[in-house]
Design a protein around this motif. Sequence first.
Motif, PDB file in Angstrom:
ATOM      1  N   ASP A  92       0.830  -1.210   0.000  1.00  0.00           N
ATOM      2  CA  ASP A  92       0.000   0.000   0.000  1.00  0.00           C
ATOM      3  C   ASP A  92       0.865   1.261   0.000  1.00  0.00           C
ATOM      4  O   ASP A  92       0.562   2.234  -0.703  1.00  0.00           O
ATOM      5  N   ILE A  93       1.946   1.251   0.791  1.00  0.00           N
ATOM      6  CA  ILE A  93       2.843   2.418   0.845  1.00  0.00           C
ATOM      7  C   ILE A  93       3.506   2.625  -0.521  1.00  0.00           C
ATOM      8  O   ILE A  93       3.610   3.759  -1.016  1.00  0.00           O
ATOM      9  N   THR A 169      -0.931   7.995   5.222  1.00  0.00           N
ATOM     10  CA  THR A 169       0.102   7.371   6.052  1.00  0.00           C
ATOM     11  C   THR A 169       1.472   7.479   5.397  1.00  0.00           C
ATOM     12  O   THR A 169       2.468   7.790   6.049  1.00  0.00           O
ATOM     13  N   ALA A 170       1.524   7.203   4.094  1.00  0.00           N
ATOM     14  CA  ALA A 170       2.801   7.225   3.365  1.00  0.00           C
ATOM     15  C   ALA A 170       3.404   8.621   3.344  1.00  0.00           C
ATOM     16  O   ALA A 170       4.624   8.791   3.528  1.00  0.00           O
ATOM     17  N   THR A 171       2.578   9.634   3.132  1.00  0.00           N
ATOM     18  CA  THR A 171       3.108  10.995   3.071  1.00  0.00           C
ATOM     19  C   THR A 171       3.607  11.452   4.446  1.00  0.00           C
ATOM     20  O   THR A 171       4.599  12.179   4.544  1.00  0.00           O
ATOM     21  N   ALA A 198      -3.768  13.920   8.856  1.00  0.00           N
ATOM     22  CA  ALA A 198      -5.176  14.300   8.689  1.00  0.00           C
ATOM     23  C   ALA A 198      -5.795  13.580   7.489  1.00  0.00           C
ATOM     24  O   ALA A 198      -6.930  13.104   7.552  1.00  0.00           O
ATOM     25  N   ALA A 199      -5.032  13.480   6.401  1.00  0.00           N
ATOM     26  CA  ALA A 199      -5.541  12.806   5.204  1.00  0.00           C
ATOM     27  C   ALA A 199      -5.810  11.324   5.458  1.00  0.00           C
ATOM     28  O   ALA A 199      -6.762  10.747   4.935  1.00  0.00           O
ATOM     29  N   ALA A 200      -4.960  10.695   6.281  1.00  0.00           N
ATOM     30  CA  ALA A 200      -5.154   9.283   6.611  1.00  0.00           C
ATOM     31  C   ALA A 200      -6.462   9.076   7.365  1.00  0.00           C
ATOM     32  O   ALA A 200      -7.039   7.980   7.337  1.00  0.00           O
TER      33      ALA A 200
END
Length: 299
Positions: A92-93, A169-171, A198-200
């Motif tokens: 996913d990352i 999460t990745a960012t 926040a996006a996660a």
Amino acid sequence: MPKKKKATPKEKLAAFLEEQKQVLEAKTNLNPDEALSTLEDHIEDLEEDDPSETLKELAAKLKLPASPTIKETFQAFLREQEKRLKPSTYADIEAAIGLLQDYIDGYCHDCLSDDERELFSLLADQGEEPEMSELVGPDRIVENYTSFLNYFMIRKVICDAQLKKAAGTATKKLALWLHKQGHISQEAADEAAEIGEAAARYLPKAEKAVQLLYELSEYTPVRAHDLEDEDYHDFSEFTITKIQRGKLWLEGLGGEKVGPVEVPPKLTNKLEKDWGITCSLGRYRGKWYFLETANVYPN
């Protein structure tokens, strides 16, 4: 049979000058030395305007390609993550970082300076079209987080809630790693990590809300062609101005107010005030319904 040695650029130019000198001798009254001098002056003028020389000078001035480039930085980050994460989490990352690279390559040329745009233009003229991630450095990554997460991941990427959560999460992970590697400041890393965190949270919520809205619109008891104009709002973006359990109030781009719209409580749990919804709405027997829905845009 031994291969014939290729002529160097200087040897090619010397051969060209000798050939053209003979042509000029035959067609003009110039003596050989004057003919050669005339050609050399012409070649010198051309070299002064040689785009390849301008390209080299501009690339040197801008220190491009960067070392490392964004692409190389992503590769290094992913190598490290692969050692630390479970295969499913890493997948996913990796996919999320791939989307971020796609976004930077496809949408971020407007962020370039005038000199950087000129460099890209010169490269294109030379038949080379490198991607932005192959030229600029990692210090240019986090400036694109907001538009990547709030625009690209919502409006351009079709994927499930899991991958949208992974993008956040990745960012976040990447921002902290970039600081650790010395590519960005602590302040820039903290701000970017906050955007990713926040996006996660909100991206998967918005994606689930999209699915619930679609299911809701499929069971609407009325369709647009059955309604009078005053009972119908055409497909557009509406902003959520108020939320109560099982009820939404909306406002259109033209200021038109709609509500309450009765919805399942599980839908209002996924939405937040000031988020946008692209939809059409209809009023039937005194109640408002979603007729068509497309997307949800976190604010």
